[in-house]
Design a protein around this motif. Structure first.
Motif, PDB file in Angstrom:
ATOM      1  N   VAL A   1    -107.201  -2.537 125.967  1.00 14.67           N
ATOM      2  CA  VAL A   1    -108.612  -2.883 125.802  1.00 14.67           C
ATOM      3  C   VAL A   1    -109.086  -3.767 126.951  1.00 14.67           C
ATOM      4  O   VAL A   1    -110.202  -3.603 127.450  1.00 14.67           O
ATOM      5  N   LYS A   2    -108.248  -4.661 127.410  1.00 13.16           N
ATOM      6  CA  LYS A   2    -108.627  -5.519 128.538  1.00 13.16           C
ATOM      7  C   LYS A   2    -108.870  -4.695 129.791  1.00 13.16           C
ATOM      8  O   LYS A   2    -109.736  -5.020 130.598  1.00 13.16           O
ATOM      9  N   TRP A   3    -108.098  -3.633 129.961  1.00 10.69           N
ATOM     10  CA  TRP A   3    -108.283  -2.767 131.121  1.00 10.69           C
ATOM     11  C   TRP A   3    -109.641  -2.069 131.043  1.00 10.69           C
ATOM     12  O   TRP A   3    -110.351  -1.956 132.032  1.00 10.69           O
ATOM     13  N   TYR A   4    -110.009  -1.597 129.869  1.00 12.78           N
ATOM     14  CA  TYR A   4    -111.312  -0.974 129.706  1.00 12.78           C
ATOM     15  C   TYR A   4    -112.435  -1.987 129.902  1.00 12.78           C
ATOM     16  O   TYR A   4    -113.494  -1.654 130.416  1.00 12.78           O
ATOM     17  N   MET A   5    -112.227  -3.220 129.488  1.00 14.78           N
ATOM     18  CA  MET A   5    -113.221  -4.266 129.703  1.00 14.78           C
ATOM     19  C   MET A   5    -113.449  -4.466 131.197  1.00 14.78           C
ATOM     20  O   MET A   5    -114.593  -4.606 131.637  1.00 14.78           O
ATOM     21  N   CYS A   6    -112.392  -4.464 131.968  1.00 18.62           N
ATOM     22  CA  CYS A   6    -112.511  -4.608 133.417  1.00 18.62           C
ATOM     23  C   CYS A   6    -113.301  -3.441 134.000  1.00 18.62           C
ATOM     24  O   CYS A   6    -114.168  -3.624 134.855  1.00 18.62           O
ATOM     25  N   PHE A   7    -113.015  -2.228 133.538  1.00 17.34           N
ATOM     26  CA  PHE A   7    -113.754  -1.057 134.007  1.00 17.34           C
ATOM     27  C   PHE A   7    -115.231  -1.172 133.665  1.00 17.34           C
ATOM     28  O   PHE A   7    -116.098  -0.869 134.496  1.00 17.34           O
ATOM     29  N   PHE A   8    -115.560  -1.596 132.435  1.00 18.92           N
ATOM     30  CA  PHE A   8    -116.956  -1.755 132.045  1.00 18.92           C
ATOM     31  C   PHE A   8    -117.651  -2.805 132.896  1.00 18.92           C
ATOM     32  O   PHE A   8    -118.805  -2.629 133.294  1.00 18.92           O
ATOM     33  N   ILE A   9    -116.983  -3.901 133.165  1.00 21.42           N
ATOM     34  CA  ILE A   9    -117.585  -4.947 133.983  1.00 21.42           C
ATOM     35  C   ILE A   9    -117.917  -4.415 135.373  1.00 21.42           C
ATOM     36  O   ILE A   9    -119.025  -4.595 135.880  1.00 21.42           O
ATOM     37  N   VAL A  10    -116.961  -3.753 135.991  1.00 20.99           N
ATOM     38  CA  VAL A  10    -117.183  -3.243 137.345  1.00 20.99           C
ATOM     39  C   VAL A  10    -118.230  -2.140 137.343  1.00 20.99           C
ATOM     40  O   VAL A  10    -119.137  -2.129 138.182  1.00 20.99           O
ATOM     41  N   SER A  11    -118.149  -1.224 136.397  1.00 19.34           N
ATOM     42  CA  SER A  11    -119.070  -0.092 136.359  1.00 19.34           C
ATOM     43  C   SER A  11    -120.508  -0.528 136.068  1.00 19.34           C
ATOM     44  O   SER A  11    -121.440  -0.167 136.800  1.00 19.34           O
ATOM     45  N   PHE A  12    -120.699  -1.285 134.993  1.00 23.95           N
ATOM     46  CA  PHE A  12    -122.046  -1.745 134.665  1.00 23.95           C
ATOM     47  C   PHE A  12    -122.556  -2.758 135.696  1.00 23.95           C
ATOM     48  O   PHE A  12    -123.755  -2.815 135.969  1.00 23.95           O
ATOM     49  N   GLY A  13    -121.665  -3.558 136.229  1.00 25.37           N
ATOM     50  CA  GLY A  13    -122.067  -4.496 137.280  1.00 25.37           C
ATOM     51  C   GLY A  13    -122.581  -3.775 138.514  1.00 25.37           C
ATOM     52  O   GLY A  13    -123.602  -4.144 139.096  1.00 25.37           O
ATOM     53  N   PHE A  14    -121.866  -2.729 138.923  1.00 25.24           N
ATOM     54  CA  PHE A  14    -122.310  -1.931 140.066  1.00 25.24           C
ATOM     55  C   PHE A  14    -123.639  -1.248 139.770  1.00 25.24           C
ATOM     56  O   PHE A  14    -124.546  -1.236 140.609  1.00 25.24           O
ATOM     57  N   GLN A  15    -123.772  -0.694 138.574  1.00 27.68           N
ATOM     58  CA  GLN A  15    -125.011  -0.027 138.213  1.00 27.68           C
ATOM     59  C   GLN A  15    -126.180  -1.006 138.208  1.00 27.68           C
ATOM     60  O   GLN A  15    -127.257  -0.693 138.729  1.00 27.68           O
ATOM     61  N   SER A  16    -125.996  -2.188 137.640  1.00 32.69           N
ATOM     62  CA  SER A  16    -127.100  -3.151 137.602  1.00 32.69           C
ATOM     63  C   SER A  16    -127.444  -3.650 139.004  1.00 32.69           C
ATOM     64  O   SER A  16    -128.611  -3.864 139.315  1.00 32.69           O
ATOM     65  N   PHE A  17    -126.442  -3.806 139.875  1.00 32.18           N
ATOM     66  CA  PHE A  17    -126.716  -4.206 141.254  1.00 32.18           C
ATOM     67  C   PHE A  17    -127.532  -3.131 141.971  1.00 32.18           C
ATOM     68  O   PHE A  17    -128.492  -3.440 142.682  1.00 32.18           O
TER      69      PHE A  17
ATOM     70  N   LEU B   1    -104.798   3.593 135.905  1.00 27.70           N
ATOM     71  CA  LEU B   1    -104.678   3.618 134.446  1.00 27.70           C
ATOM     72  C   LEU B   1    -103.246   3.845 133.959  1.00 27.70           C
ATOM     73  O   LEU B   1    -102.803   3.148 133.044  1.00 27.70           O
ATOM     74  N   PRO B   2    -102.474   4.773 134.525  1.00 30.99           N
ATOM     75  CA  PRO B   2    -101.087   4.936 134.038  1.00 30.99           C
ATOM     76  C   PRO B   2    -100.237   3.671 134.193  1.00 30.99           C
ATOM     77  O   PRO B   2     -99.407   3.375 133.331  1.00 30.99           O
ATOM     78  N   TYR B   3    -100.443   2.925 135.263  1.00 29.99           N
ATOM     79  CA  TYR B   3     -99.688   1.686 135.449  1.00 29.99           C
ATOM     80  C   TYR B   3    -100.105   0.620 134.447  1.00 29.99           C
ATOM     81  O   TYR B   3     -99.284  -0.149 133.969  1.00 29.99           O
ATOM     82  N   ALA B   4    -101.393   0.588 134.130  1.00 33.01           N
ATOM     83  CA  ALA B   4    -101.886  -0.389 133.151  1.00 33.01           C
ATOM     84  C   ALA B   4    -101.353  -0.080 131.762  1.00 33.01           C
ATOM     85  O   ALA B   4    -101.026  -0.987 131.001  1.00 33.01           O
ATOM     86  N   ILE B   5    -101.246   1.188 131.424  1.00 35.53           N
ATOM     87  CA  ILE B   5    -100.747   1.569 130.105  1.00 35.53           C
ATOM     88  C   ILE B   5     -99.263   1.265 129.979  1.00 35.53           C
ATOM     89  O   ILE B   5     -98.798   0.799 128.941  1.00 35.53           O
ATOM     90  N   GLU B   6     -98.495   1.491 131.043  1.00 33.60           N
ATOM     91  CA  GLU B   6     -97.061   1.219 131.000  1.00 33.60           C
ATOM     92  C   GLU B   6     -96.761  -0.275 130.935  1.00 33.60           C
ATOM     93  O   GLU B   6     -95.816  -0.690 130.293  1.00 33.60           O
ATOM     94  N   GLU B   7     -97.563  -1.075 131.608  1.00 29.13           N
ATOM     95  CA  GLU B   7     -97.312  -2.511 131.674  1.00 29.13           C
ATOM     96  C   GLU B   7     -97.714  -3.251 130.408  1.00 29.13           C
ATOM     97  O   GLU B   7     -97.048  -4.169 129.986  1.00 29.13           O
ATOM     98  N   ASP B   8     -98.808  -2.863 129.818  1.00 30.57           N
ATOM     99  CA  ASP B   8     -99.357  -3.624 128.697  1.00 30.57           C
ATOM    100  C   ASP B   8     -99.809  -2.659 127.608  1.00 30.57           C
ATOM    101  O   ASP B   8    -100.503  -1.686 127.877  1.00 30.57           O
ATOM    102  N   ILE B   9     -99.434  -2.946 126.401  1.00 32.86           N
ATOM    103  CA  ILE B   9     -99.838  -2.100 125.288  1.00 32.86           C
ATOM    104  C   ILE B   9    -101.316  -2.297 124.976  1.00 32.86           C
ATOM    105  O   ILE B   9    -102.013  -1.376 124.584  1.00 32.86           O
ATOM    106  N   ASN B  10    -101.812  -3.498 125.176  1.00 36.50           N
ATOM    107  CA  ASN B  10    -103.208  -3.815 124.895  1.00 36.50           C
ATOM    108  C   ASN B  10    -104.070  -3.352 126.072  1.00 36.50           C
ATOM    109  O   ASN B  10    -104.325  -4.091 127.008  1.00 36.50           O
TER     110      ASN B  10
END
Length: 119
Positions: free
Chosen positions: A64-80, A53-62
């Motif tokens: 939200v895309k990083w959180y979208m990736c986390f949601f995809i992986v987290s909910f994807g793992f849970q549904s699997f 997360l610290p690297y993502a915040i330093e590289e890109d101001i936006n």
């Protein structure tokens, strides 16, 4: 107000899908043989997210895309895990629906806030 609407929409979708799919009682993965896999998987996903997360915040101001990736992986793992260890239940469909709902909201959060603030 925005978050209250999201919570109410989430509860409505949960009740509707549970009735429509016939999911009666919400079983837990921790009560099956996949308890350790679920715990380790969630822990690794969270640890990876927090470490990068610290690297993502330093590289890109936006971020939200990083959180979208986390949601995809987290909910994807849970549904699997629900699909694999809760075969008799269709809870994984509800989790996938929440994944799609979260992605639509996260992708359009700027638009929603912009419209609310201008009105």
């Amino acid at each position: 107000m925005f978050f209250i609407i999201i919570i109410l929409l989430s509860l409505f979708i949960n009740k509707f899908l549970a009735k429509w799919l016939g999911v009666e009682k919400k079983e837990k993965i921790s009560e099956t043989s996949g308890k350790n896999i679920d715990r380790w998987g969630r822990g690794l996903i969270l640890l990876t997210f927090l470490c990068t997360l610290p690297y993502a915040i330093e590289e890109d101001i936006n971020v939200v895309k990083w959180y979208m990736c986390f949601f995809i992986v987290s909910f994807g793992f849970q549904s699997f895990m629900e699909w694999k260890y809760l075969k008799t239940s269709k809870q994984y469909v509800i989790t996938l629906t929440y994944l799609l709902l979260a992605l639509v909201i996260m992708y359009n959060v700027d638009y929603f806030f912009y419209r609310i603030l201008l009105l």
